[in-house]
Design a protein around this motif. Structure first.
Motif, PDB file in Angstrom:
ATOM      1  N   TRP A   1       0.888  -1.357  -0.096  1.00  0.00           N
ATOM      2  CA  TRP A   1       0.094   0.093   0.063  1.00  0.00           C
ATOM      3  C   TRP A   1       0.736   1.336   0.020  1.00  0.00           C
ATOM      4  N   PRO A   2       0.552   2.296  -0.784  1.00  0.00           N
ATOM      5  CA  PRO A   2       1.333   3.509  -0.648  1.00  0.00           C
ATOM      6  C   PRO A   2       0.790   4.276   0.459  1.00  0.00           C
ATOM      7  N   VAL A   3       1.610   5.073   1.263  1.00  0.00           N
ATOM      8  CA  VAL A   3       1.399   5.694   2.362  1.00  0.00           C
ATOM      9  C   VAL A   3       0.356   6.901   2.031  1.00  0.00           C
ATOM     10  N   SER A   4       0.056   7.114   1.023  1.00  0.00           N
ATOM     11  CA  SER A   4      -0.951   8.113   0.491  1.00  0.00           C
ATOM     12  C   SER A   4      -2.221   7.725   0.600  1.00  0.00           C
ATOM     13  N   ALA A   5      -2.437   6.265   0.815  1.00  0.00           N
ATOM     14  CA  ALA A   5      -3.830   5.415   1.099  1.00  0.00           C
ATOM     15  C   ALA A   5      -4.446   5.847   2.284  1.00  0.00           C
ATOM     16  N   LEU A   6      -3.526   6.373   3.237  1.00  0.00           N
ATOM     17  CA  LEU A   6      -3.807   6.461   4.852  1.00  0.00           C
ATOM     18  C   LEU A   6      -5.306   7.071   5.094  1.00  0.00           C
ATOM     19  N   ALA A   7      -5.269   8.230   4.508  1.00  0.00           N
ATOM     20  CA  ALA A   7      -6.651   9.146   4.525  1.00  0.00           C
ATOM     21  C   ALA A   7      -7.850   8.245   3.922  1.00  0.00           C
ATOM     22  N   ARG A   8      -7.767   7.551   2.897  1.00  0.00           N
ATOM     23  CA  ARG A   8      -8.664   6.778   2.251  1.00  0.00           C
ATOM     24  C   ARG A   8      -8.957   5.705   3.130  1.00  0.00           C
ATOM     25  N   VAL A   9      -8.023   5.008   3.661  1.00  0.00           N
ATOM     26  CA  VAL A   9      -8.527   3.931   4.608  1.00  0.00           C
ATOM     27  C   VAL A   9      -9.178   4.263   5.964  1.00  0.00           C
ATOM     28  N   THR A  10      -8.599   5.412   6.269  1.00  0.00           N
ATOM     29  CA  THR A  10      -9.250   5.998   7.673  1.00  0.00           C
ATOM     30  C   THR A  10     -10.630   6.579   7.590  1.00  0.00           C
ATOM     31  N   GLU A  11     -10.904   6.914   6.342  1.00  0.00           N
ATOM     32  CA  GLU A  11     -12.538   7.287   5.992  1.00  0.00           C
ATOM     33  C   GLU A  11     -13.294   6.282   5.740  1.00  0.00           C
ATOM     34  N   ALA A  12     -12.674   4.980   5.311  1.00  0.00           N
ATOM     35  CA  ALA A  12     -13.484   3.823   5.013  1.00  0.00           C
ATOM     36  C   ALA A  12     -13.823   3.279   6.271  1.00  0.00           C
ATOM     37  N   LEU A  13     -12.894   3.380   7.384  1.00  0.00           N
ATOM     38  CA  LEU A  13     -13.045   2.629   8.614  1.00  0.00           C
ATOM     39  C   LEU A  13     -14.026   3.711   9.549  1.00  0.00           C
ATOM     40  N   GLU A  14     -14.394   4.616   8.949  1.00  0.00           N
ATOM     41  CA  GLU A  14     -15.297   5.564   9.954  1.00  0.00           C
ATOM     42  C   GLU A  14     -16.792   4.843  10.563  1.00  0.00           C
ATOM     43  N   GLU A  15     -17.050   5.224  11.575  1.00  0.00           N
ATOM     44  CA  GLU A  15     -18.496   4.759  12.150  1.00  0.00           C
ATOM     45  C   GLU A  15     -18.431   3.333  12.368  1.00  0.00           C
ATOM     46  N   GLY A  16     -17.290   2.569  12.522  1.00  0.00           N
ATOM     47  CA  GLY A  16     -17.334   1.272  12.703  1.00  0.00           C
ATOM     48  C   GLY A  16     -17.392   0.356  11.621  1.00  0.00           C
ATOM     49  N   ARG A  17     -17.363   1.110  10.353  1.00  0.00           N
ATOM     50  CA  ARG A  17     -17.203   0.094   9.102  1.00  0.00           C
ATOM     51  C   ARG A  17     -16.112  -0.719   9.028  1.00  0.00           C
ATOM     52  N   HIS A  18     -16.003  -1.639   8.184  1.00  0.00           N
ATOM     53  CA  HIS A  18     -14.792  -2.300   7.778  1.00  0.00           C
ATOM     54  C   HIS A  18     -15.274  -3.060   6.519  1.00  0.00           C
ATOM     55  N   PRO A  19     -14.903  -2.369   5.210  1.00  0.00           N
ATOM     56  CA  PRO A  19     -15.030  -2.826   4.081  1.00  0.00           C
ATOM     57  C   PRO A  19     -13.996  -4.007   3.903  1.00  0.00           C
ATOM     58  N   PRO A  20     -14.517  -4.655   2.888  1.00  0.00           N
ATOM     59  CA  PRO A  20     -13.459  -5.913   2.533  1.00  0.00           C
ATOM     60  C   PRO A  20     -11.951  -5.409   1.907  1.00  0.00           C
ATOM     61  N   THR A  21     -11.137  -5.779   2.631  1.00  0.00           N
ATOM     62  CA  THR A  21      -9.696  -5.271   2.295  1.00  0.00           C
ATOM     63  C   THR A  21      -9.333  -5.378   0.731  1.00  0.00           C
ATOM     64  N   TRP A  22      -9.969  -6.562  -0.112  1.00  0.00           N
ATOM     65  CA  TRP A  22      -9.528  -6.412  -1.635  1.00  0.00           C
ATOM     66  C   TRP A  22     -10.257  -5.438  -2.136  1.00  0.00           C
ATOM     67  N   LEU A  23     -11.509  -4.979  -1.785  1.00  0.00           N
ATOM     68  CA  LEU A  23     -12.222  -3.775  -2.192  1.00  0.00           C
ATOM     69  C   LEU A  23     -11.426  -2.654  -2.007  1.00  0.00           C
TER      70      LEU A  23
END
Length: 223
Positions: A149-171
């Motif tokens: 993963w590029p470190v630039s993905a941190l913001a996208r991953v953080t947003e994806a996990l908001e409010e207790g969500r956990h989308p599939p890692t492959w997605l």
């Protein structure tokens, strides 16, 4: 069992993290510290990452044997952020945050329970990723816990996990344009979920070591 990568040095721009935060319910204990051929599974993963990454950390739950082992081996331990849903993407998130602090441009991610992965895996993923992301795949499908993963993905991953969500890692990897890197043998991606799985892989490791020793003319005593 593994592919030769020669003397390729670790990448100075890539950090690695072993995901070892699962609860191992089916295994009946902590998989990460279970032994295989004299080494804990956690160290199989960490040592493979070290061949391709400048530094390696471990994502583990507080107070676990995995955390204690990692600290004893001198590795940084990363805990999931408070409020994040349990799962590998939470480990990727803290791994990316740590990678930024150590000056890395990318993070290589490995599961702790897949000991037969080829030695060339992370080198190939790092090369394929370039400035972006890459994940392994086989004829049986994607392998998103073997990824860069590029470190630039941190913001996208953080947003994806908001409010207790956990989308599939492959997605999540697909959403950031991850390149898929094909590996020919799906069996080397077999993960350990039960004690029976561990016994089967231990038998394979012993058999392959016996065959290797036989080819070199140094068959183990008693064989």
């Amino acid at each position: 069992m593994s592919l030769d990568i020669g003397q390729q040095p670790p990448s100075p721009d890539v950090a690695g993290v072993v995901i070892a935060g699962g609860r191992s319910v089916r295994f009946g204990g902590e998989k990460a510290v279970a032994g295989l051929a004299g080494r804990p599974l956690l160290m199989w993963a960490a040592e493979r990452l070290r061949r391709s990454c400048r530094v390696v950390a471990v994502n583990a739950r507080p107070g676990t044997e995995a955390e204690a082992l990692a600290r004893a081996e001198g590795m940084t331990v990363l805990h999931d952020a408070h409020g994040d849903a349990a799962g590998p993407l939470a480990g990727v998130k803290v791994g990316l945050g740590w990678a930024v602090t150590v000056g890395a441009k990318a993070l290589a991610v490995s599961p702790c329970d897949v000991p037969l992965l080829p030695d060339s895996l992370f080198h190939r993923l790092i090369v394929a990723a370039g400035d972006g992301a890459a994940m392994a795949e086989t004829s049986e499908g994607h392998q998103p816990l073997c990824a860069v993963w590029p470190v630039s993905a941190l913001a996208r991953v953080t947003e994806a996990l908001e409010e207790g969500r956990h989308p599939p890692t492959w997605l999540m990897l697909e959403s950031i344009g991850a390149v898929r890197v094909r590996f020919p043998d799906p069996d080397v991606f077999a993960n350990i979920n039960t004690r029976a799985d561990l016994a089967a892989i231990a038998a394979r490791v012993e058999r392959e070591e016996w065959e290797r020793s036989s080819r070199l003319g140094s068959r183990p005593q008693g064989s």
